[in-house]
Write a protein that holds these residues in place. Sequence first.
Motif, PDB file in Angstrom:
ATOM      1  N   GLN A 105       0.876  -1.086   0.110  1.00  0.00           N
ATOM      2  CA  GLN A 105      -0.218   0.485   0.024  1.00  0.00           C
ATOM      3  C   GLN A 105       0.667   1.452  -0.553  1.00  0.00           C
ATOM      4  O   GLN A 105       0.792   2.664  -0.563  1.00  0.00           O
ATOM      5  N   ASP A 106       1.877   1.231   1.234  1.00  0.00           N
ATOM      6  CA  ASP A 106       2.348   2.697   0.800  1.00  0.00           C
ATOM      7  C   ASP A 106       3.538   2.781  -0.469  1.00  0.00           C
ATOM      8  O   ASP A 106       3.480   3.633  -1.102  1.00  0.00           O
ATOM      9  N   ARG A 107       3.555   1.365  -1.287  1.00  0.00           N
ATOM     10  CA  ARG A 107       4.014   2.142  -2.625  1.00  0.00           C
ATOM     11  C   ARG A 107       2.947   2.972  -3.735  1.00  0.00           C
ATOM     12  O   ARG A 107       3.507   3.409  -4.480  1.00  0.00           O
ATOM     13  N   GLN A 108       1.968   1.338  -3.422  1.00  0.00           N
ATOM     14  CA  GLN A 108       1.105   2.133  -4.026  1.00  0.00           C
ATOM     15  C   GLN A 108       1.039   4.262  -4.138  1.00  0.00           C
ATOM     16  O   GLN A 108       0.422   4.080  -5.372  1.00  0.00           O
ATOM     17  N   TRP A 109       0.630   4.265  -2.723  1.00  0.00           N
ATOM     18  CA  TRP A 109       0.369   5.302  -2.551  1.00  0.00           C
ATOM     19  C   TRP A 109       1.667   6.679  -2.886  1.00  0.00           C
ATOM     20  O   TRP A 109       1.673   7.508  -3.366  1.00  0.00           O
ATOM     21  N   SER A 110       2.726   6.043  -2.354  1.00  0.00           N
ATOM     22  CA  SER A 110       3.899   6.862  -3.504  1.00  0.00           C
ATOM     23  C   SER A 110       3.636   6.491  -4.832  1.00  0.00           C
ATOM     24  O   SER A 110       4.007   8.031  -5.311  1.00  0.00           O
ATOM     25  N   GLN A 111       3.132   5.920  -5.036  1.00  0.00           N
ATOM     26  CA  GLN A 111       2.893   5.272  -7.165  1.00  0.00           C
ATOM     27  C   GLN A 111       2.292   6.731  -7.645  1.00  0.00           C
ATOM     28  O   GLN A 111       2.445   7.998  -8.442  1.00  0.00           O
TER      29      GLN A 111
END
Length: 546
Positions: free
Chosen positions: A198-204
Amino acid sequence: MKPLDPRLLRYAKAARGVFTLGALLGLLRTVAIVAWSWSLAQMITAAVLPIIGNPSGRVSEGGFAAADLPWLALVATAALILRSFSAWGMDVVAARGAVRVKAQLRDAALNRLDAGSPERGDGKSDAELATSLGRGLDALDGYFSGYVPQLILTVIATPLLIIAVFLADPVSAITVLIVFPVIPLFMILIGLATQAVQDRQWSQLQHLSASFLDVVSGLTTLKIFGREQRQTERIARETEEYRSRTMKVLRVTFLSGFVLDLAGTFSIALVAVTVGTRLVNGEFPLSLGLFVLLLLPEVFIPIRQVGAAFHASTEGLSASAEVFEIIESDNAPTDRAERATGRSITFNQVEIMRDDRSIVEPVSFAVAPGEVVALAGPSGAGKSTLLSVLLGFVAPSSGAVSHPEELAWVGQKAGLLQGTVASNVSLGDPEPDPELISRALAAAALPGLDPTTALGASGAGLSGGQAQRVSIARCLYRAWRHNAGAVLLDEPTSALDAGSEAVVCEALRAEAAAGRAVLVVSHRPGVLEAADRVVRVTAARSGVTA
């Protein structure tokens, strides 16, 4: 990523009401569940016992007669209505609370940004902030509508239902206590995996927003040089990357739901087997056995659903964590500059450090009332930073600064807003003075500009030079309106022709003649010649000459 961040209760008071009312409704719902399960178990027992005759052992113990079915049905109906009402009430409280919480968090974050220094050092772009405060906080709808009610039920209903099972059958309750921790254990393990994706998705998503804003901002330049197609391809690649990361989040969410359902089903089945075995052996009353079996799914439902709802609301939690960082950021304008009772500006051995590196080495100079002083030097020498220190946007590492109580200031960017020219000149004035607005425009070399002219976003409708002169008029208007002791200007004539620059220089001389200290940052020879003194700042050196 915390299931419940205490800062949510601290910065959004509406969240407290959601949890308080939700707890009361959750307690009411739990009582209704117990009453419904008991009455339904008694109804089934009263209807079945006459059919099976006289069973051996304790099977018929505590059973009601068939004549009691009407009032048992009434109790069951009332409990079902109460349960439905409390569930509806929790959903309404959560939905309305989400709206208020989002508004309060946005308000707190925007107030913090508004009160903070415009020279933010958090490294976040405007697009990232807009994404966090817009799309990010909107994702809290899922958190409040799905996760919070189940969290409340997990805390309120689960212990009470386990107690009810224990009072009915201690053996079943002990079995539940043994198998129950398996579900939270799976939740923790899956939650760690969910947090990472989720953190990677939000950063993207934030990176995609920032890239799109950059493309839109520079679209004209890209079109001129024929490079717009490459940016289209880049946005397409980043969009595909965001889609891929979103699918990874969904896969983890679906997996978590399957695992939690499987663990809950096995736990219920284990207890059901023990109850069924004792019923067959005549060691357990049918009414209590049915009561326990009806309660068991209710015991496990909140913890199973809270896990699934948590994974569905992680985007809102990630965004809210960033909003909390904005609210708690140490980005307030510093007031280390000493305000003097007079109208002079004084820099006394002012040094500015950033990342253990000297941006401006010790600088000392003064601007007396009635004097125009130009601050000159190569780009990057720290001239604008010295103005920021004077305005309180940047804290000096050492030294002292003093300035008048009231300052009028114009930065390098015009900073115009959508509205009329008059509203931009009198920005922040609740009762604008039309005569003073016209006078300010004339002093800024815009005597023919109609104050009622409507401007688009960012001052669209004016040329670069006109926008710059409107910002100068705004500075002069504030100086006159508030009787400012000093006027500060940062590259005020960079987009002006020689004629307009001469008019602006005359206006600066007039402000000095009115008894104000005038400090202007400029590279332009015309401005330097119009100044009484020129203070030159050399980058990374202590050489400051007047």
